[in-house]
Design a protein around this motif. Sequence first.
Motif, PDB file in Angstrom:
ATOM      1  N   PRO A  36      58.128  40.450  29.906  1.00  0.00           N
ATOM      2  CA  PRO A  36      57.553  40.764  31.172  1.00  0.00           C
ATOM      3  C   PRO A  36      56.031  40.792  30.921  1.00  0.00           C
ATOM      4  O   PRO A  36      55.664  41.406  30.082  1.00  0.00           O
ATOM      5  N   HIS A  37      55.259  40.200  31.875  1.00  0.00           N
ATOM      6  CA  HIS A  37      54.075  40.535  32.095  1.00  0.00           C
ATOM      7  C   HIS A  37      53.699  40.976  33.603  1.00  0.00           C
ATOM      8  O   HIS A  37      54.408  40.743  34.466  1.00  0.00           O
ATOM      9  N   SER A  38      52.500  41.669  33.906  1.00  0.00           N
ATOM     10  CA  SER A  38      51.903  41.405  35.341  1.00  0.00           C
ATOM     11  C   SER A  38      50.712  41.237  35.296  1.00  0.00           C
ATOM     12  O   SER A  38      49.958  40.785  34.425  1.00  0.00           O
ATOM     13  N   VAL A  39      50.325  40.977  36.251  1.00  0.00           N
ATOM     14  CA  VAL A  39      48.805  40.563  37.129  1.00  0.00           C
ATOM     15  C   VAL A  39      48.130  41.654  37.913  1.00  0.00           C
ATOM     16  O   VAL A  39      48.686  42.080  38.932  1.00  0.00           O
ATOM     17  N   VAL A  40      47.019  42.280  37.126  1.00  0.00           N
ATOM     18  CA  VAL A  40      46.423  43.542  37.877  1.00  0.00           C
ATOM     19  C   VAL A  40      45.129  43.334  38.017  1.00  0.00           C
ATOM     20  O   VAL A  40      44.309  43.060  36.915  1.00  0.00           O
ATOM     21  N   ASP A  41      44.388  43.174  39.404  1.00  0.00           N
ATOM     22  CA  ASP A  41      42.935  43.054  39.403  1.00  0.00           C
ATOM     23  C   ASP A  41      42.474  44.518  39.134  1.00  0.00           C
ATOM     24  O   ASP A  41      42.758  45.567  39.573  1.00  0.00           O
ATOM     25  N   MET A  67      45.371  41.559  27.581  1.00  0.00           N
ATOM     26  CA  MET A  67      45.645  40.273  28.319  1.00  0.00           C
ATOM     27  C   MET A  67      44.629  40.062  29.484  1.00  0.00           C
ATOM     28  O   MET A  67      44.905  40.964  30.394  1.00  0.00           O
ATOM     29  N   VAL A  68      43.547  39.211  29.361  1.00  0.00           N
ATOM     30  CA  VAL A  68      42.587  39.318  30.657  1.00  0.00           C
ATOM     31  C   VAL A  68      42.624  38.054  30.995  1.00  0.00           C
ATOM     32  O   VAL A  68      42.493  36.913  30.338  1.00  0.00           O
ATOM     33  N   GLY A  69      41.951  37.762  32.454  1.00  0.00           N
ATOM     34  CA  GLY A  69      41.770  36.522  32.977  1.00  0.00           C
ATOM     35  C   GLY A  69      40.586  37.002  34.203  1.00  0.00           C
ATOM     36  O   GLY A  69      40.519  37.969  34.257  1.00  0.00           O
ATOM     37  N   LYS A  70      39.962  35.785  34.509  1.00  0.00           N
ATOM     38  CA  LYS A  70      39.166  35.859  35.462  1.00  0.00           C
ATOM     39  C   LYS A  70      39.230  34.853  36.774  1.00  0.00           C
ATOM     40  O   LYS A  70      39.485  33.654  36.394  1.00  0.00           O
ATOM     41  N   GLY A  88      33.855  36.040  45.586  1.00  0.00           N
ATOM     42  CA  GLY A  88      33.664  37.119  44.499  1.00  0.00           C
ATOM     43  C   GLY A  88      34.415  36.892  43.162  1.00  0.00           C
ATOM     44  O   GLY A  88      34.775  35.916  42.877  1.00  0.00           O
ATOM     45  N   THR A  89      33.850  37.549  42.033  1.00  0.00           N
ATOM     46  CA  THR A  89      34.678  37.534  40.900  1.00  0.00           C
ATOM     47  C   THR A  89      35.648  38.508  40.731  1.00  0.00           C
ATOM     48  O   THR A  89      35.546  39.847  40.760  1.00  0.00           O
ATOM     49  N   PHE A  90      36.813  38.275  40.260  1.00  0.00           N
ATOM     50  CA  PHE A  90      37.939  38.979  40.094  1.00  0.00           C
ATOM     51  C   PHE A  90      38.581  38.934  38.682  1.00  0.00           C
ATOM     52  O   PHE A  90      38.799  37.812  38.077  1.00  0.00           O
ATOM     53  N   ASP A  91      38.096  40.096  37.885  1.00  0.00           N
ATOM     54  CA  ASP A  91      38.666  40.192  36.703  1.00  0.00           C
ATOM     55  C   ASP A  91      40.119  40.842  36.636  1.00  0.00           C
ATOM     56  O   ASP A  91      40.122  41.690  37.313  1.00  0.00           O
TER      57      ASP A  91
END
Length: 125
Positions: A77-82, A118-121, A106-109
């Motif tokens: 499992p993974h999740s996506v959190v701003d 694990m990061v994304g933008k 806007g910019t959402f990290d």
Amino acid sequence: MQTLMSLVRLAAAQFTPGRTAVVAMLLGPVVGALLAFGAVAAQEASVVTIDNFTFTPPELSVAVGTTIKWVNHDDIPHSVVDKNKAFRSKALDTDDAYSFTFASAGTFDYFCGLHPHMVGKIIVK
Ligand SMILES: [Cu+2]
């Protein structure tokens, strides 16, 4: 004078409510179609995949109104959190997806709540 009066009467006849309604009825579908086209264009979806503890693409630029869909292809499992709490998914099992529509610029990290390295933008313009 008589001629002037008949000219005024003629001009007034050009702008009767009935005529205005006909013009509105003719333009209505055109305006509606344009609005519908704009709505479809704004709803164009983009996908971020999660593979091997990595968000791909790691950085994505989209227009305001775009819906981003994250899909977990890993077998854990993974999740996506701003970072700024604009959005937060639940834990996504294999092949689960989470979607979020970006209504403002806007910019959402973001990061994975289970594996914060694990990061994304997402950049919304
Ligand atoms: Cu994760």
